[in-house]
Write a protein that holds these residues in place. Structure first.
Motif, PDB file in Angstrom:
ATOM      1  N   LEU A  83       0.822  -1.205   0.000  1.00 21.27           N
ATOM      2  CA  LEU A  83       0.000   0.000   0.000  1.00 21.27           C
ATOM      3  C   LEU A  83       0.856   1.255   0.000  1.00 21.27           C
ATOM      4  O   LEU A  83       0.532   2.256  -0.632  1.00 21.27           O
ATOM      5  CB  LEU A  83      -0.924  -0.005   1.224  1.00 21.27           C
ATOM      6  CG  LEU A  83      -2.136  -0.933   1.109  1.00 21.27           C
ATOM      7  CD1 LEU A  83      -2.823  -1.057   2.447  1.00 21.27           C
ATOM      8  CD2 LEU A  83      -3.102  -0.400   0.071  1.00 21.27           C
ATOM      9  N   SER A  86       1.922   1.740  -3.537  1.00 23.75           N
ATOM     10  CA  SER A  86       0.868   2.107  -4.480  1.00 23.75           C
ATOM     11  C   SER A  86       0.233   3.459  -4.180  1.00 23.75           C
ATOM     12  O   SER A  86      -0.247   4.133  -5.080  1.00 23.75           O
ATOM     13  CB  SER A  86      -0.219   1.023  -4.489  1.00 23.75           C
ATOM     14  OG  SER A  86      -0.841   0.937  -3.222  1.00 23.75           O
ATOM     15  N   THR A  87       0.220   3.854  -2.891  1.00 18.64           N
ATOM     16  CA  THR A  87      -0.444   5.108  -2.533  1.00 18.64           C
ATOM     17  C   THR A  87       0.522   6.260  -2.317  1.00 18.64           C
ATOM     18  O   THR A  87       0.121   7.418  -2.319  1.00 18.64           O
ATOM     19  CB  THR A  87      -1.265   4.926  -1.246  1.00 18.64           C
ATOM     20  OG1 THR A  87      -0.378   4.589  -0.165  1.00 18.64           O
ATOM     21  CG2 THR A  87      -2.288   3.814  -1.412  1.00 18.64           C
ATOM     22  N   LYS A 104      -6.700  -0.918   1.136  1.00 17.64           N
ATOM     23  CA  LYS A 104      -6.559  -1.990   0.151  1.00 17.64           C
ATOM     24  C   LYS A 104      -7.854  -2.194  -0.623  1.00 17.64           C
ATOM     25  O   LYS A 104      -7.851  -2.313  -1.856  1.00 17.64           O
ATOM     26  CB  LYS A 104      -6.162  -3.290   0.849  1.00 17.64           C
ATOM     27  CG  LYS A 104      -5.983  -4.461  -0.098  1.00 17.64           C
ATOM     28  CD  LYS A 104      -5.575  -5.709   0.651  1.00 17.64           C
ATOM     29  CE  LYS A 104      -5.412  -6.890  -0.300  1.00 17.64           C
ATOM     30  NZ  LYS A 104      -5.032  -8.132   0.422  1.00 17.64           N
ATOM     31  N   ALA A 107      -8.361   0.671  -2.988  1.00 18.16           N
ATOM     32  CA  ALA A 107      -7.445   0.604  -4.134  1.00 18.16           C
ATOM     33  C   ALA A 107      -7.942  -0.404  -5.167  1.00 18.16           C
ATOM     34  O   ALA A 107      -7.890  -0.157  -6.380  1.00 18.16           O
ATOM     35  CB  ALA A 107      -6.044   0.230  -3.656  1.00 18.16           C
ATOM     36  N   GLU A 108      -8.436  -1.555  -4.701  1.00 18.82           N
ATOM     37  CA  GLU A 108      -8.972  -2.564  -5.617  1.00 18.82           C
ATOM     38  C   GLU A 108     -10.210  -2.036  -6.340  1.00 18.82           C
ATOM     39  O   GLU A 108     -10.406  -2.306  -7.532  1.00 18.82           O
ATOM     40  CB  GLU A 108      -9.307  -3.837  -4.845  1.00 18.82           C
ATOM     41  CG  GLU A 108      -8.076  -4.588  -4.345  1.00 18.82           C
ATOM     42  CD  GLU A 108      -8.439  -5.791  -3.497  1.00 18.82           C
ATOM     43  OE1 GLU A 108      -9.634  -5.917  -3.136  1.00 18.82           O
ATOM     44  OE2 GLU A 108      -7.538  -6.593  -3.196  1.00 18.82           O
ATOM     45  N   GLN A 110     -10.829   1.114  -7.064  1.00 26.69           N
ATOM     46  CA  GLN A 110     -10.391   2.098  -8.057  1.00 26.69           C
ATOM     47  C   GLN A 110      -9.787   1.419  -9.280  1.00 26.69           C
ATOM     48  O   GLN A 110     -10.044   1.815 -10.425  1.00 26.69           O
ATOM     49  CB  GLN A 110      -9.371   3.052  -7.431  1.00 26.69           C
ATOM     50  CG  GLN A 110      -8.930   4.171  -8.369  1.00 26.69           C
ATOM     51  CD  GLN A 110     -10.106   4.986  -8.890  1.00 26.69           C
ATOM     52  OE1 GLN A 110     -10.885   5.538  -8.118  1.00 26.69           O
ATOM     53  NE2 GLN A 110     -10.254   5.047 -10.204  1.00 26.69           N
ATOM     54  N   ASP A 111      -8.980   0.374  -9.054  1.00 25.97           N
ATOM     55  CA  ASP A 111      -8.408  -0.373 -10.179  1.00 25.97           C
ATOM     56  C   ASP A 111      -9.515  -0.998 -11.033  1.00 25.97           C
ATOM     57  O   ASP A 111      -9.433  -1.012 -12.269  1.00 25.97           O
ATOM     58  CB  ASP A 111      -7.480  -1.477  -9.665  1.00 25.97           C
ATOM     59  CG  ASP A 111      -6.194  -0.917  -9.080  1.00 25.97           C
ATOM     60  OD1 ASP A 111      -5.892   0.267  -9.335  1.00 25.97           O
ATOM     61  OD2 ASP A 111      -5.500  -1.662  -8.355  1.00 25.97           O
TER      62      ASP A 111
END
Length: 290
Positions: A83, A86-87, A104, A107-108, A110-111
């Protein structure tokens, strides 16, 4: 004398009895003490064995606990590191593990939204993408939704992405098949077959327009450039009137339905048998076959 003898003899049995009784009592007490000591030893051994077993069990449980805790700790460290990468946030900024889990999940989500939007663009005009668009609209509010709901929406949106991609692939395949069928139909017409023959004669054999005109006259006489033409008497088949018809199979399995396959075989036959279309046409004019 008799009295003395009696008096001297009488105490002896009493002394002997007392000594024997004392000795027996002592022996009994010694044996009892020995048995008690042996019993205490056995009990002590059992207690030591039980204690040792308990210590082993406690050690195993403690080791398992340490292993599980170590595994969880390693997993959390790995997730935190991922994280952070990625952030762009420092590990301490991610907060407690609950915060890490939330980051997490978000993020998933948004992906998934990014992938879904790309998919919507690629399938536009091909399929009905309303189910995917609806999922995207709902998941778009992921920051305001409970984490469990975000997880479920992410999973369902991914499923809609796969469905849309599969439907678009099927659409593309159907379009390609229709286009191929249309192209074949055009190529199988007399005009289409002539265009194919002109291109093959020039590219594969170097024959120019004069040779092509001889070819046009030859196969017009033979079949009228009809790929389904059959000689009623001999059974010769197709544009080139191959006989027996099965010879055409050497040029392709679709020899019955594809003018290009028949033309491929016919040009090779002319090149090997006559050298050129004009030579083959001259022979046909002389003997009425080639």
């Amino acid at each position: 004398m008799p009295m003395q003898t009696s008096n001297s003899i009488t105490p002896a049995p009493s002394q002997t009895t007392e000594t024997t009784g004392t000795t027996g009592t002592a022996s009994f007490r010694t044996e009892a003490a020995t048995r008690r000591a042996a019993r205490r030893n056995r009990i002590g051994r059992r207690r030591r064995l039980v204690l040792a077993g308990a210590l082993v069990a406690v050690g195993a449980v403690a080791a398992t606990g340490l292993s599980v805790n170590s595994s969880l700790a390693a997993q959390r460290v790995a997730e935190t590191s991922a994280l952070t990468a990625s952030t762009g946030l420092a590990a301490e900024q991610l907060g407690a593990y609950a915060g890490v889990a939330e980051a997490k999940v978000h993020a998933e989500a948004q992906d998934t939204l990014t992938l879904a939007e790309d998919t919507l663009s690629s399938v536009e005009g091909k399929i009905d993408a309303d189910p995917l668009a609806s999922s995207v609209a709902t998941l778009g509010d992921y920051e305001a939704l409970p984490l469990d709901e975000v997880r479920d929406l992410t999973i369902s949106t991914r499923a809609e992405i796969r469905k849309a991609e599969e439907a678009a692939t099927a659409h593309d395949r159907e379009v390609a098949e229709r286009e191929a069928a249309d192209a074949l139909a055009r190529a199988n017409t007399p005009d289409g077959a002539k265009q194919t023959a002109r291109a093959m004669a020039a590219s594969q054999y170097g024959w120019g327009e004069a040779e092509f005109q001889c070819l046009v006259q030859l196969w017009t006489k033979e079949s009228g450039w009809n790929y389904q033409a059959v000689n009623a008497s001999s059974g010769a088949y197709g544009i080139v009137q191959a006989w027996p018809a099965e010879k055409l199979a050497t040029a392709g399995a679709d020899w019955r339905t594809n003018a290009a396959t028949q033309i491929k075989w016919g040009l090779d036959y002319i090149a090997r048998g006559y050298g050129s279309p004009c030579a083959a046409w001259g022979h046909s004019q002389s003997v009425n076959w080639y």
